[in-house]
Each structure stands twice: as structure tokens, then as C-alpha cells.
Design an enzyme around this catalytic site. Structure first.
Site, short mmCIF file in Angstrom:
data_model
loop_
_atom_site.label_atom_id
_atom_site.label_comp_id
_atom_site.label_asym_id
_atom_site.label_seq_id
_atom_site.Cartn_x
_atom_site.Cartn_y
_atom_site.Cartn_z
N ALA A 34 0.83 -1.21 0.00
CA ALA A 34 0.00 0.00 0.00
C ALA A 34 0.86 1.26 0.00
O ALA A 34 1.35 1.68 1.05
CB ALA A 34 -0.94 -0.01 1.21
N GLY A 92 -14.23 -9.82 -35.24
CA GLY A 92 -15.42 -9.07 -35.64
C GLY A 92 -16.35 -8.84 -34.46
O GLY A 92 -15.89 -8.68 -33.32
N GLY A 93 -17.64 -8.84 -34.71
CA GLY A 93 -18.63 -8.55 -33.66
C GLY A 93 -18.57 -9.54 -32.51
O GLY A 93 -18.82 -9.19 -31.35
N GLY A 105 0.21 9.51 -6.71
CA GLY A 105 0.18 8.34 -7.60
C GLY A 105 1.58 8.10 -8.14
O GLY A 105 2.42 7.50 -7.48
N SER A 106 1.85 8.63 -9.34
CA SER A 106 3.20 8.49 -9.91
C SER A 106 4.23 9.13 -8.98
O SER A 106 5.35 8.63 -8.82
CB SER A 106 3.26 9.17 -11.28
OG SER A 106 2.32 8.60 -12.15
N ILE A 115 -5.56 -0.03 -3.67
CA ILE A 115 -4.74 -1.05 -3.02
C ILE A 115 -5.30 -2.43 -3.35
O ILE A 115 -6.38 -2.81 -2.88
CB ILE A 115 -4.67 -0.81 -1.49
CG1 ILE A 115 -4.19 0.63 -1.20
CG2 ILE A 115 -3.75 -1.85 -0.82
CD1 ILE A 115 -2.91 1.06 -1.94
N GLU A 127 2.21 -0.03 -11.19
CA GLU A 127 3.66 -0.18 -10.99
C GLU A 127 4.46 0.70 -11.94
O GLU A 127 5.49 0.29 -12.50
CB GLU A 127 4.09 -1.65 -11.09
CG GLU A 127 3.55 -2.43 -9.89
CD GLU A 127 3.98 -3.87 -9.85
OE1 GLU A 127 5.11 -4.16 -10.25
OE2 GLU A 127 3.15 -4.70 -9.42
C1 LIG Z 1 -5.45 -2.33 -11.29
C2 LIG Z 1 -4.56 -1.50 -10.42
C3 LIG Z 1 -3.93 -2.09 -9.32
C4 LIG Z 1 -3.14 -1.30 -8.47
N1 LIG Z 1 -2.59 -1.88 -7.35
C5 LIG Z 1 -1.89 -1.10 -6.49
C6 LIG Z 1 -1.39 -1.66 -5.26
O1 LIG Z 1 -1.57 -2.86 -4.98
N2 LIG Z 1 -0.74 -0.86 -4.39
C7 LIG Z 1 -0.53 0.47 -4.66
O2 LIG Z 1 0.08 1.13 -3.83
N3 LIG Z 1 -0.98 1.02 -5.82
C8 LIG Z 1 -1.66 0.29 -6.74
N4 LIG Z 1 -2.15 0.84 -7.90
C9 LIG Z 1 -1.94 2.25 -8.16
C10 LIG Z 1 -1.02 2.53 -9.33
O3 LIG Z 1 0.29 2.19 -9.02
C11 LIG Z 1 -1.21 4.01 -9.75
O4 LIG Z 1 -2.49 4.09 -10.33
C12 LIG Z 1 -0.15 4.48 -10.73
O5 LIG Z 1 1.11 4.57 -10.11
C13 LIG Z 1 -0.50 5.84 -11.34
O6 LIG Z 1 -0.91 6.74 -10.37
P1 LIG Z 1 -2.27 7.55 -10.59
O7 LIG Z 1 -3.34 6.60 -10.94
O8 LIG Z 1 -2.48 8.42 -9.39
O9 LIG Z 1 -2.00 8.46 -11.87
P2 LIG Z 1 -1.22 9.86 -11.89
O10 LIG Z 1 0.11 9.72 -11.27
O11 LIG Z 1 -2.12 10.92 -11.40
O12 LIG Z 1 -1.00 10.04 -13.47
C14 LIG Z 1 -2.03 10.52 -14.35
C15 LIG Z 1 -1.40 10.60 -15.75
O13 LIG Z 1 -0.33 11.56 -15.74
C16 LIG Z 1 0.85 10.94 -16.21
N5 LIG Z 1 2.02 11.52 -15.53
C17 LIG Z 1 2.22 11.65 -14.19
N6 LIG Z 1 3.41 12.19 -13.95
C18 LIG Z 1 4.01 12.39 -15.15
C19 LIG Z 1 5.26 12.90 -15.58
N7 LIG Z 1 6.18 13.31 -14.71
N8 LIG Z 1 5.52 12.96 -16.92
C20 LIG Z 1 4.60 12.53 -17.83
N9 LIG Z 1 3.40 12.03 -17.48
C21 LIG Z 1 3.11 11.96 -16.16
C22 LIG Z 1 0.69 9.46 -15.92
O14 LIG Z 1 1.55 8.69 -16.75
C23 LIG Z 1 -0.79 9.28 -16.22
O15 LIG Z 1 -0.97 9.12 -17.60
C24 LIG Z 1 -2.94 0.08 -8.76
C25 LIG Z 1 -3.57 0.65 -9.89
C26 LIG Z 1 -4.38 -0.12 -10.69
C27 LIG Z 1 -5.04 0.56 -11.88
#
Ligand SMILES: Cc1cc2nc3c(=O)[nH]c(=O)nc-3n(C[C@H](O)[C@H](O)[C@H](O)COP(=O)(O)OP(=O)(O)OC[C@H]3O[C@@H](n4cnc5c(N)ncnc54)[C@H](O)[C@@H]3O)c2cc1C
Length: 379
Positions: A125, A339-340, A132-133, A158, A363
Site C-alpha cells: 500500500a 469481428g462482432g 500516484g506516480s 490497493i 507499478e
Molecule cells: C489495477 C490497479 C492495481 C493497483 N494496485 C496497487 C497496489 O496494490 N498498491 C498500490 O500502492 N498502488 C496500486 N495501484 C496504483 C497505481 O500504481 C497508480 O495508479 C499508478 O502509479 C499511477 O498513479 P495515478 O493513478 O495516481 O496516476 P497519476 O500519477 O495521477 O497520473 C495521471 C497521468 O499523468 C501521467 N504523468 C504523471 N506524472 C508524469 C510525468 N512526470 N511525466 C509525464 N506524465 C506523467 C501518468 O503517466 C498518467 O498518464 C494500482 C492501480 C491499478 C489501476
């Protein structure tokens, strides 16, 4: 046999391929009761001995050290059969590798054997609504009070939320130090102050949700590694797992190609099988070539991780980036060939179309992988 495989790897591949064929390929009737299906899969994967590949031998695992090639082989073959089986396997590795990396002897002994047998479900978590990123900007805090820490904050997206037995949680013990103030904790699911406040529905069946920490008290023994080492532990964990996300993508793409070949032979239009049209043949050839390139990148990266090859970080980012993007294209082309029929709910292509999408996001998104690759190129 791939050049990056030993005989052990080929044997594991054959074993899991057969198991997946017997246990996963029949599909499942409904996507209801996802949590129960996830728990059942953990039991099955434990009995089959596959979860042992998520932990080191000393704690009930298969090899002396957790190996990227094993994870990739398992994820590719499981994903080819069923996305949820891949997810459940991957999360045992993701949620336990921080303990393998940084756990005390007692922590390892307490958690890892149960992960290997399937007796405990793991989770990782780190993501938050505002982080996020940019994980270093996380806001969850862990304030030391004598021999304890008090956690407050929200985690979202999570995987395994609500079914995990423990969560490896990343929280700031020194917000003023920013990235260097983040620490890791092992929080048992039944700890007072920890609640699962949302089960999030996503495109492909995946147990996932929101965790809320409200004055959640854990003892000092829950601290994983030293204070301030949290992000190092998180990033080193992702260094192992990243190429395996590419492997899951390869598994989905392989299945999509197999389905496309079968359908092209069976479906007749204009008086012949559609596979006799060059337009379809070109699609199949492009799909197979992209798939092969993706597979080679994935196993090269896994080999570099296992065997100390050059630039494993850059290679695994390239593998994840290329394999997940290529798999999306392969699945899309296969659906087009259907196709469909491909968009009918319950059709294998409709399922794969949904299953493959999140791999380009979790990830580290594709954009973040490009930043990692470019950073290595420019350093
Ligand atoms: C199915 C699934 C399972 C997951 N499981 C877990 C888990 O078990 N534990 C956990 O901790 N997290 C988990 N996550 C979270 C996941 O790691 C995040 O969704 C991911 O890191 C992206 O963060 P965000 O969704 O907040 O997108 P954001 O970071 O808000 O990004 C939004 C957009 O902006 C882009 N962006 C952001 N910064 C930049 C930059 N510097 N340059 C260019 N583009 C950028 C991104 O590429 C994306 O297209 C999971 C997500 C999903 C969808």
C-alpha cells in the site's frame, strides 16, 4: 527454450502451463463474488507450490533467492489462462518482497512461510489520492509515541484491500525530510484503526480498494527496515516486479494470438476462411512479431536481474513499457479479427481487452517508464 532459461526454468514453464490448462482455461461463469474467487485461487496456487516462488527457500520458498525469471514464467502462463490468477500470484510477491528485502528475522519467520503456503494474503500500500506516480509526495503519517507508531491517512487503489491478511504500508515518519522521511510498516489487517472504506470496481476483475488509517496504532516491531528507508524498499521491490508486469502482458497477448489463429481458420466469409485473406495474415504476422519482441525484452530484463547483467533497471522499464503497449495492440488486433463476436460480453476477446489495460498504468505508467529509461540514457 529461451536463451535466458536454464532447464529449471523450462521445467517450471511446462509445469505451470499444464496446471493453467487444467485449472484455468475452462473460464468461469460469473464475475460475482470476486473476493471468494481470489481466496480460492490463492489456496490453489499454494497447493500447486507456485507461491513458493514469491519467497526465499529459508522461509518456505523455492529457491535461495526470489528470481525474476520464475516470477515472469509464472505470470506469463497464469495470465494466459486467467487474469485473476496472475493478479493473485503477483500480489503475494509484491506484498512480501519488502519483508524479504528488509524484514527482521522475526518478521520474515512470521509472514513469509504463510505467504509461500497461501495461508496469508499479502498487499502493498503506497498509492494515495494525491500521490500516484509521485509517490514521494505521500501524506500518510506515522507518528512515533514511545514504543509505538500512530498511522493516519488514506491509501487508494490497493490490490487485495479487504482480503489481505497484512499490508506493507508506506507512511511518513518525518514529513520535513520528504522522500527520505518515508518508512515502511507491516500492518495486520485486523489492527484497530485500519478500515477498508471502499471496494473499487475496475475494468477487469481485481480485488482493490481504499484503506483508511485513523489513529491506527502499531508497535515498533511493525517497522520494516530502518526509519526513512521506506521508499528505498518500495523501489527495490518494484525493481524485481516491473519486468513481471511485462510478462503478464505477454501472457495476455499470447492467448489473444492463439484465439486469433483459431478464429481465422474457423470463420468463413466470401466463401473461404478469413485466414486466407492477406489482410488477416498481415495482422497475424505483426501480432506474432510484436509478441516475440516483447517476450525477449521481458526475459532479458529478468535474466539481467537474476544474473547481474548490465542496467537491469533500464531493461526492466523497457520490458514493461514495450510489452504492455505491444500486448494492448495485439489484443486489439485479435478482437478486430473476431469481428462482432469479439465484443460480446463473456467472449474471451472481450475479457482480454479489459484484462490487458491496467498493466500500462500500475507499478509505474508507460510515461513514467519512459522517464526512467531516458534518465538512464542521459545520466
Ligand atoms: C489495477 C490497479 C492495481 C493497483 N494496485 C496497487 C497496489 O496494490 N498498491 C498500490 O500502492 N498502488 C496500486 N495501484 C496504483 C497505481 O500504481 C497508480 O495508479 C499508478 O502509479 C499511477 O498513479 P495515478 O493513478 O495516481 O496516476 P497519476 O500519477 O495521477 O497520473 C495521471 C497521468 O499523468 C501521467 N504523468 C504523471 N506524472 C508524469 C510525468 N512526470 N511525466 C509525464 N506524465 C506523467 C501518468 O503517466 C498518467 O498518464 C494500482 C492501480 C491499478 C489501476
Amino acid at each position: 527454450m529461451l536463451p535466458f532459461f536454464s532447464q529449471d526454468h523450462s521445467a517450471l514453464q511446462a509445469q505451470v502451463r499444464l496446471w493453467a490448462k487444467n485449472n484455468l482455461f475452462a473460464g468461469h461463469e460469473s464475475e460475482d463474488d470476486l473476493d471468494q474467487r481470489a481466496r480460492d485461487l490463492i489456496k490453489q496456487l499454494g497447493i500447486a507450490g507456485f507461491l513458493k516462488h514469491a519467497v526465499p527457500r529459508q522461509f518456505g520458498g523455492a529457491r535461495k533467492q526470489v528470481a525474476a525469471r520464475d516470477l515472469c514464467i509464472l505470470r506469463e502462463e497464469l495470465a494466459r489462462g486467467d487474469a485473476l490468477a496472475d493478479t493473485m500470484f503477483a500480489l503475494q510477491a509484491l506484498g512480501s518482497f519488502p519483508i524479504t528485502l528488509a524484514g527482521s528475522a522475526a518478521q520474515k519467520q512470521n509472514y513469509l512461510p504463510r505467504v509461500a503456503s497461501g495461508a496469508a494474503i499479502a498487499a502493498f500500500a503506497i498509492t494515495e489520492p494525491l500521490a500516484g506516480s509521485d509517490v514521494a509526495s505521500l501524506q500518510t503519517t506515522a507518528v512515533r509515541q514511545d514504543e509505538q507508531f500512530v498511522l493516519n491517512g488514506t491509501k487508494r487503489f490497493i490490490s487485495n484491500a479487504g482480503i489481505a491478511d497484512f499490508y506493507v504500508v508506506f507512511a511518513s515518519t518525518a514529513p520535513e525530510k520528504k522522500a527520505k522521511g518515508v518508512s515502511a510498516f507491516i500492518v495486520d489487517a485486523n489492527t484497530p484503526g485500519l478500515a477498508v472504506t471502499e471496494k473499487t470496481k475496475v475494468l477487469s476483475p481485481h480485488p482493490i480498494g481504499v484503506l483508511e488509517f485513523t489513529d491506527c496504532v502499531v508497535s515498533q516491531s511493525a517497522l520494516l527496515g530502518a526509519e526513512g528507508e521506506g521508499l528505498k524498499i518500495a523501489f527495490e521491490t518494484l525493481d524485481l516486479l516491473r519486468c513481471s508486469v511485462g510478462a503478464a502482458a505477454v501472457g495476455f497477448a499470447q492467448r489473444a494470438l492463439e484465439e486469433a489463429i483459431q478464429y481465422s481458420k474457423a470463420r468463413r466469409q466470401f466463401g473461404r476462411a478469413i485466414g486466407e485473406f492477406q489482410g488477416i495474415q498481415f495482422k497475424l504476422a505483426e501480432m506474432a512479431t510484436e509478441l516475440e519482441a516483447a517476450r525477449l525484452l521481458v526475459y532479458q530484463a529478468a535474466w539481467a536481474y537474476d544474473c547481474g547483467g548490465e542496467e537491469p533497471k533500464q531493461k526492466s522499464s523497457m520490458a514493461k513499457l514495450y510489452a504492455t503497449e505491444a500486448a494492448q495492440r495485439v489484443v486489439d488486433q485479435s478482437l478486430q479479427i473476431h469481428g462482432g463476436t469479439g465484443v460480446v460480453v463473456g467472449n474471451i476477446m472481450e475479457r482480454l481487452y479489459r484484462d490487458v489495460r491496467a498493466l500500462r498504468i500500475y507499478e509505474g505508467t508507460s510515461e513514467i517508464q519512459k522517464l526512467v529509461i531516458a534518465r538512464e540514457l542521459l545520466k
